[in-house]
Design an enzyme around this catalytic site. Structure first.
Site, PDB file in Angstrom:
ATOM      1  N   HIS A 141      -2.776  -3.146   0.549  1.00  0.00           N
ATOM      2  CA  HIS A 141      -4.122  -3.365  -0.001  1.00  0.00           C
ATOM      3  C   HIS A 141      -4.045  -3.876  -1.437  1.00  0.00           C
ATOM      4  O   HIS A 141      -4.195  -3.092  -2.369  1.00  0.00           O
ATOM      5  CB  HIS A 141      -4.901  -2.047  -0.007  1.00  0.00           C
ATOM      6  N   CYS A 178      -4.229  -5.162   6.120  1.00  0.00           N
ATOM      7  CA  CYS A 178      -4.186  -3.900   6.866  1.00  0.00           C
ATOM      8  C   CYS A 178      -4.932  -4.021   8.194  1.00  0.00           C
ATOM      9  O   CYS A 178      -4.441  -4.692   9.094  1.00  0.00           O
ATOM     10  CB  CYS A 178      -4.708  -2.770   5.978  1.00  0.00           C
ATOM     11  N   GLU A 211      -6.177  -5.400  -3.048  1.00  0.00           N
ATOM     12  CA  GLU A 211      -7.495  -5.400  -3.697  1.00  0.00           C
ATOM     13  C   GLU A 211      -7.733  -4.135  -4.521  1.00  0.00           C
ATOM     14  O   GLU A 211      -8.681  -4.080  -5.287  1.00  0.00           O
ATOM     15  CB  GLU A 211      -8.604  -5.587  -2.647  1.00  0.00           C
TER      16      GLU A 211
HETATM   17  N1  LIG Z   1      -6.186   0.851   5.803  1.00  0.00           N
HETATM   18  C1  LIG Z   1      -6.310   0.306   6.987  1.00  0.00           C
HETATM   19  O1  LIG Z   1      -6.858  -0.774   7.149  1.00  0.00           O
HETATM   20  C2  LIG Z   1      -5.817   1.136   8.120  1.00  0.00           C
HETATM   21  C3  LIG Z   1      -5.743   0.418   9.443  1.00  0.00           C
HETATM   22  C4  LIG Z   1      -5.992   1.375  10.570  1.00  0.00           C
HETATM   23  N2  LIG Z   1      -4.925   2.339  10.678  1.00  0.00           N
HETATM   24  C5  LIG Z   1      -6.184   0.611  11.865  1.00  0.00           C
HETATM   25  O2  LIG Z   1      -5.507   0.824  12.803  1.00  0.00           O
HETATM   26  O3  LIG Z   1      -7.035  -0.236  11.919  1.00  0.00           O
END
Ligand SMILES: NC(=O)CC[C@H](N)C(=O)O
Length: 221
Positions: A181, A82, A183
């Site tokens: 995610h 992410c 994890e």
């Molecule tokens: N769950 C996340 O890691 C979201 C990422 C977040 N929207 C960003 O731009 O960094």
């Protein structure tokens, strides 16, 4: 033969603890990384989810950007989830002004790509590299990969809905990224896959380049 890999989790911001647990149950030793000298101590690194703009600011404030970029350029295996995926991207489609990444992966990412109204959602993804069972992917204000260079291997795409076809997992060399995610689900196959990448990287770095890669010794459930 090469011992148990030591995998750092970048711990300036984000969901660090869950990755430490997932790695520890996937056959790795772990440590948190928040100082420049700690960057040199690990065999590989996980960059967790969180908020990439904040993570970028803290990485620079803690003098981590240069040592991390150096190790990535030298081939250290890194898995980014992410916000971690955003940190590993060479390009951001909609970066905040002055937002920087560590880079390394020849991709353009779009932040919050699925739109504000779908803050988070879950979907089963079929990822060949992880075996037959689909992976329950949890997306939280997730990015997607908008485009990828030729040396990037696409591992997963969204399978349903308006975002179908969008790339949400990819690999380039020993750099691995997921929009989602793994994890948080208790299914640690993505982490096991990464630990295998690290093991093979370490074996190769130690000169074991002849013959087939060592077979995976661990039992999988
Ligand atoms: N769950 C996340 O890691 C979201 C990422 C977040 N929207 C960003 O731009 O960094």
């Amino acid at each position: 033969m090469t011992g148990i890999p030591l995998i750092g989790v970048l711990a300036v911001q984000g969901d660090v603890r869950e990755h430490v647990v997932a790695l520890a149950t996937s056959g790795a030793r772990t440590m948190t990384v928040r100082r420049p000298e700690e960057v040199a101590q690990v065999d590989a690194l996980v960059i967790p989810g969180g908020e990439s703009t904040t993570m970028d600011k803290l990485v620079r404030a803690f003098d981590l950007q240069a040592p991390l970029r150096e190790r990535i350029a030298a081939g250290m295996p890194v898995y980014g989830s992410c916000a971690g995926m955003i940190m590993l991207a060479d390009r951001i489609a909609d970066a905040r002004p002055d937002q920087q990444t560590l880079g390394g992966l020849d991709i353009t990412v779009r932040r919050n790509a699925f739109g504000r109204q779908v803050d988070s959602f879950e979907e089963d993804l079929h990822i060949r590299e992880l075996g037959g069972e689909p992976v329950r992917a949890v997306f939280i204000r997730a990015p997607w990969v908008e485009d990828a260079g030729e040396s990037v291997k696409v591992l997963a795409r969204v399978e349903h809905g308006p975002a179908a076809g969008r790339i949400v997992a990819a690999r380039q060399g020993d750099l691995l990224v997921t929009s989602f995610h793994p994890e948080v689900t208790g299914d640690h196959r993505v982490h096991q896959f990464f630990v295998d990448i690290v093991r093979q990287h370490t074996a190769t770095a130690h000169g074991a380049t002849t013959g087939p890669a060592a077979p995976d010794q661990r039992e999988r459930s």
